[in-house]
Scaffold this motif. Structure first.
Motif, PDB file in Angstrom:
ATOM      1  N   CYS A 270       0.832  -1.210   0.000  1.00  0.00           N
ATOM      2  CA  CYS A 270       0.000   0.000   0.000  1.00  0.00           C
ATOM      3  C   CYS A 270       0.863   1.255   0.000  1.00  0.00           C
ATOM      4  O   CYS A 270       0.574   2.229  -0.700  1.00  0.00           O
ATOM      5  N   LEU A 319      -6.888   4.000  -1.587  1.00  0.00           N
ATOM      6  CA  LEU A 319      -6.269   2.682  -1.636  1.00  0.00           C
ATOM      7  C   LEU A 319      -6.776   1.812  -0.490  1.00  0.00           C
ATOM      8  O   LEU A 319      -6.973   2.292   0.639  1.00  0.00           O
ATOM      9  N   VAL A 422      -4.103  -5.228  -3.503  1.00  0.00           N
ATOM     10  CA  VAL A 422      -4.359  -3.807  -3.331  1.00  0.00           C
ATOM     11  C   VAL A 422      -5.414  -3.382  -4.349  1.00  0.00           C
ATOM     12  O   VAL A 422      -5.376  -3.806  -5.506  1.00  0.00           O
ATOM     13  N   VAL A 424      -7.484   0.126  -5.827  1.00  0.00           N
ATOM     14  CA  VAL A 424      -7.252   1.566  -5.913  1.00  0.00           C
ATOM     15  C   VAL A 424      -8.375   2.232  -6.705  1.00  0.00           C
ATOM     16  O   VAL A 424      -8.788   1.716  -7.757  1.00  0.00           O
TER      17      VAL A 424
END
Length: 434
Positions: A270, A319, A422, A424
């Motif tokens: 991150c 995020l 992750v 986003v």
């Protein structure tokens, strides 16, 4: 990593005709930069630098990042390592490493090659004495890849499949799997004794619990039989009498021959992604590094974040790191990151300068060749024109084929690392300048 470098070069060199193309290029840049930053090579070197080993040194590497970690260890220690065994996912061995045996095996369900590779590791450590050292390089995916079952291989595969389909999270799954294995839950470390074990661990579980990463082969187990039995009851697992008896047997709660060091986690992923966003002119906001819910719910939530900030005048990036789960309701093809992205597509429909993407850091999302998915404000409309209902696709867990029709699959190939996922949200802002 070569593929990541190629991706980065193509993004940096190409011009873009539309805002959608440009913001997708930003996404590609963020992905490549973030994955490059969390490669395990430097972390393995840090863990080994300055260490002196007496006696024999053997290496065992297990998990999706096993080959990359093993190569880094060999580069650092060279001939000081007597022999090694590497067990990783199919397609993740990128060449021979000195005198190491490399096995490719099944994930997320173990197969015969998982068992063969693990037996080779057990044979390698057999007969080691006090003063000898096992360098144990561990990464996510090891629960399937590093396995010697205490039930039949067929039953273990069936139980793994039941857990995957149930929507159980990784801690629940590993609480059960530890008790069905001769190497999980600290049992591999016992097989290594009296030799010492130096475990260098790449974390793929939220909060970095050592006893749960790859089901903790070299870590005292903090979970209990009662918890394992509760998971089996909660998800109505079909177990043989022998499997049920194994859930009632405790795992090692203390080990005196192990030293462990965590080398990387989703927090670093991150942070690296946020730094890349900032480099491109976005103001990054890390919502969480412990995302843990249904993939569809996460996608809907991130789309809501995009809607709430859709009138921003500055470029923003939101995020969320972690690992979502998929509850199987259909027979389609996809993975949690693809399902998350597709679930966000309807929520951001019609929004200009908006992208949502989600990917697994190891480069594979579920049983597919995609790392994840990416959608923008035009995705839902393009799918509707083709007669594709996002709702029905999600019900059939078939995000892969829907995203393929909307240029929405992220393809990185094996990345050499594995530190969760992750997701986003990129918002270019009303100024249109990033």
């Amino acid at each position: 990593m070569d593929r990541l470098c190629d991706m980065l070069e193509s993004i940096e060199e190409k011009g873009w005709d539309t805002m959608e193309q440009s913001i997708r290029a930003d996404a590609g840049y963020i992905i490549a930069r973030a994955l490059r930053a969390v490669q395990p090579d430097a972390a393995v070197e840090r863990a080994l630098r300055g260490r002196r080993f007496g006696g024999r040194v053997v290496l065992v590497a297990a998990g999706k990042a096993a080959w990359q970690m093993a190569r880094a260890a060999h580069d650092c220690l060279g001939d000081r390592i007597d022999r090694g065994v590497v067990v990783t996912k199919y397609g993740h061995v990128l060449g021979p490493i000195a005198n190491f045996q490399c096995f490719e095996a099944g994930h997320p369900v173990p197969d015969e090659n998982s068992f063969r590779g693990t037996q080779a590791a057990i044979d390698l450590v057999e007969g080691l004495g006090e003063g000898d050292q096992v360098l144990f390089l561990l990464s996510g995916g090891g629960s399937a890849l590093f396995e010697k079952p205490l039930v039949s291989g067929e039953e273990l595969q069936d139980i793994t499949g039941q857990l995957l389909a149930s929507g159980a999270d990784i801690v629940e799954m590993n609480t059960v799997r530890k008790r069905l294995s001769a190497v999980k839950g600290g049992r591999f470390a016992r097989l290594c004794a009296p030799a010492g074990v130096l475990a260098v661990v790449l974390s793929d579980i939220l909060g970095d619990p050592l006893d749960m990463i790859a089901s903790g082969p070299a870590c005292p187990d903090r979970s209990t039989c009662a918890q394992a039995l509760a998971v089996a009851e909660r998800y109505r697992l079909k177990l043989s009498g022998e499997a049920h008896r194994l859930l009632e047997q405790e795992t090692p709660k203390a080990l005196d021959n192990v030293e462990a060091e965590i080398t990387g986690s989703v927090r670093e992923l991150c942070g690296a992604a946020a730094a890349a966003c900032r480099e491109l002119g976005y103001r990054p906001v890390v919502l969480t590094d412990r995302l843990c819910c249904q993939a569809r719910e996460a996608g809907s939530f991130l789309a809501s974040i995009a809607r709430s900030h859709g009138d921003t005048r500055e470029p923003l990036a939101f995020l969320a790191g972690g690992e979502t789960v998929v509850r199987l309701t259909g027979r389609g093809k996809g993975g949690r990151n693809q399902e998350l992205a597709l679930a966000a597509a309807e929520g951001i429909a019609g929004m200009e300068g908006t992208v949502v993407f989600s990917l697994g850091s190891d480069g594979t999302d579920g049983p597919t060749d995609a790392a994840g998915g990416i959608v923008d404000g035009t995705t839902a409309g393009r799918l509707a024109e083709r007669g594709v209902s996002i709702y029905r696709v999600l019900e059939d867990n078939d995000a892969y084929h829907a995203l393929a029709q909307a240029d929405g699959l992220l393809m990185t190939g094996p990345t050499g690392t594995n530190v969760n996922d992750v997701a986003v949200v990129l918002l270019r802002g009303r100024s249109g300048d990033a």
